[in-house]
Design a protein around this motif. Sequence first.
Motif, PDB file in Angstrom:
ATOM      1  N   CYS A  20      41.822  35.474  29.510  1.00 12.53           N
ATOM      2  CA  CYS A  20      42.627  34.584  30.354  1.00 12.53           C
ATOM      3  C   CYS A  20      45.026  34.737  29.973  1.00 12.53           C
ATOM      4  O   CYS A  20      45.307  34.332  30.740  1.00 12.53           O
ATOM      5  CB  CYS A  20      41.970  33.430  29.915  1.00 12.53           C
ATOM      6  N   VAL A  60      46.459  37.243  32.606  1.00 15.51           N
ATOM      7  CA  VAL A  60      45.998  36.925  33.798  1.00 15.51           C
ATOM      8  C   VAL A  60      47.343  35.395  33.648  1.00 15.51           C
ATOM      9  O   VAL A  60      47.705  35.882  34.573  1.00 15.51           O
ATOM     10  CB  VAL A  60      43.797  35.724  34.159  1.00 15.51           C
ATOM     11  N   ALA A 114      43.444  30.017  33.064  1.00 13.70           N
ATOM     12  CA  ALA A 114      43.652  31.498  34.191  1.00 13.70           C
ATOM     13  C   ALA A 114      43.026  31.137  35.424  1.00 13.70           C
ATOM     14  O   ALA A 114      43.304  31.528  36.764  1.00 13.70           O
ATOM     15  CB  ALA A 114      43.005  32.640  33.865  1.00 13.70           C
ATOM     16  N   VAL A 115      41.730  30.297  35.325  1.00 10.59           N
ATOM     17  CA  VAL A 115      41.018  29.753  37.212  1.00 10.59           C
ATOM     18  C   VAL A 115      41.927  28.978  37.453  1.00 10.59           C
ATOM     19  O   VAL A 115      42.695  29.497  39.256  1.00 10.59           O
ATOM     20  CB  VAL A 115      39.856  28.689  36.099  1.00 10.59           C
ATOM     21  N   ALA A 120      44.410  31.881  39.150  1.00 13.40           N
ATOM     22  CA  ALA A 120      44.339  32.358  39.993  1.00 13.40           C
ATOM     23  C   ALA A 120      43.590  31.481  41.258  1.00 13.40           C
ATOM     24  O   ALA A 120      43.071  32.648  42.108  1.00 13.40           O
ATOM     25  CB  ALA A 120      43.154  33.503  39.564  1.00 13.40           C
ATOM     26  N   SER A 121      43.611  31.198  41.296  1.00 15.42           N
ATOM     27  CA  SER A 121      42.993  29.444  42.254  1.00 15.42           C
ATOM     28  C   SER A 121      43.865  29.720  43.705  1.00 15.42           C
ATOM     29  O   SER A 121      44.464  29.723  43.572  1.00 15.42           O
ATOM     30  CB  SER A 121      43.468  28.343  42.176  1.00 15.42           C
ATOM     31  N   GLY A 137      47.445  29.113  42.576  1.00 13.80           N
ATOM     32  CA  GLY A 137      47.540  29.835  42.350  1.00 13.80           C
ATOM     33  C   GLY A 137      48.931  31.097  42.355  1.00 13.80           C
ATOM     34  O   GLY A 137      49.117  30.426  43.770  1.00 13.80           O
ATOM     35  N   LEU A 141      43.196  37.036  41.831  1.00 12.70           N
ATOM     36  CA  LEU A 141      42.617  37.034  40.433  1.00 12.70           C
ATOM     37  C   LEU A 141      41.668  38.785  39.937  1.00 12.70           C
ATOM     38  O   LEU A 141      42.549  39.476  39.046  1.00 12.70           O
ATOM     39  CB  LEU A 141      41.096  36.248  40.153  1.00 12.70           C
ATOM     40  N   LYS A 142      41.784  39.730  41.186  1.00 21.15           N
ATOM     41  CA  LYS A 142      41.431  41.218  41.182  1.00 21.15           C
ATOM     42  C   LYS A 142      43.189  41.160  40.619  1.00 21.15           C
ATOM     43  O   LYS A 142      42.845  42.039  40.265  1.00 21.15           O
ATOM     44  CB  LYS A 142      40.631  41.653  42.358  1.00 21.15           C
ATOM     45  N   LEU A 161      43.478  40.589  37.083  1.00 24.93           N
ATOM     46  CA  LEU A 161      42.080  41.761  36.134  1.00 24.93           C
ATOM     47  C   LEU A 161      42.872  42.750  35.771  1.00 24.93           C
ATOM     48  O   LEU A 161      42.585  43.208  35.197  1.00 24.93           O
ATOM     49  CB  LEU A 161      41.307  41.393  36.903  1.00 24.93           C
TER      50      LEU A 161
END
Length: 472
Positions: free
Chosen positions: A91, A94, A298-299, A302-303, A307, A311-312, A315
């Motif tokens: 995390c 990210v 992290a959520v 990447a939202s 965000g 997310l991809k 990661l």
Amino acid sequence: MSLNLRRTVTLCVALSLCALLAVPGNFPGLGADARLTLAVFTLATCAWIGTPIDDTYIALGAGLALTVTGVISSDTLFGTLGDSTVWLLICAFVLAAAVTRTGLAGRAAAFLVGGARGVRQLVHLTTAALVVTAFAVPATSGRAALALPVFLALAKALADRKRLVVMLALLFPTVILLSAMATLIGAGAHLITVSVLWETTGDRIDFTQWLLLGLPLAVVSSHLAAEAVLWTTTRRSDRRTPVRITADDIQRHSERPVTGPWTPAESRCALLLATVVVLWCSEPLHQVSPAVVALIGAVVAASPALGTVGLKDALRTVPWSLLLFMAATMAMGVALADSGAAKWLVSGLPADVEPWLFLTLVVAVSTAAHLVLQSRSARSSVLVPLVVAAAVGAGVNPVAAALASTAAAGFCHTLPASAKPVTLFAEIPGTPTYTPRDLLRLSAVLAPLTAALVLLFALAVWPLLGVPVLKP
């Protein structure tokens, strides 16, 4: 010693030790599981030292061998991947990807470095900025990659003063490596240390405690190292001549604005990062695990609505090889402790050794270990289980011993191949940088300086912060 000769000697040593362990009459009191563990541990260590095989591949092979032979269970091996420290690092990467995408690093560099008027001021402002990055970017290699464009901008602005450019090229990796001690996520070795302590002694070092113990050492060692770099690479005339770095100089090498109004994405990312760090530091108040805080951050980072990175894409920046390495070496540490191998290895040490002498030996060995094991995580994987077991036998606080070993192992400046940040800044096309001779000159000063500083903190400072020298 040539590379082929070194590999041959390492292989001979490994096979000889394994042959001795295979004879039942040797080493009385050593059980079958302990013998298997020591054999696997020896082969893995020698492979890390003397072969070009990837460190992670070796660690996975060692973990698999311990599982197949029944020394540890498959649940133990695979369970390490679910450890909270592994999730914390995932995390954190990210979050770092979100920070990098917004260009906040360029703004911070322009703000801090742009105020420098003298060489020494430039050096210490740069040092302070690099220390701060330990809270935003996990792992030293990630911080080095983030800092490289800033260095290139400074190098272009100081193109007519070659010695200053070389000095800065040496300053960046030096401070990045030493300041990693500031936070738990500063290096993968820290997470290995925390895991080994928890598995073997039940002592848990949380993010806040590591911050309290590590940040003062990181700040002091980084600024002392900055002075050492300055004095070993420049002349008095270089230090006396003023410097002038403007925001425009930084902007020429940044894809995003480093001055002017902040974009909404920059504001959101800065607020998110500040919130996560505050929650990490205030864990005793809200009792939420740092890994859970990092996962929430992290959520959000990447939202789709709030965000700044997909997310991809985020990661893809995660060093999965490092995470697998950490998981496998955690399993090796469990095997060393549970099989009795670590206790047997240190059983021959005198029990009445003075605590200061014990810690001195730990710091000296850990400081020199980078000459044999280039990987910082591998050094902690090998040293920390043995140091913890020896500390328990000597009546020394295992937390103090493990922290001292981990902090001392952060020194790895002797050779260009000793650490990834050192390698990265040693090979920059079109920009003057340091030579192996410059590294040796710095190491002659910095090695005893950092070792003495770690020992001072272990004996005098950390006891005031709740980590006594003697075992409670």
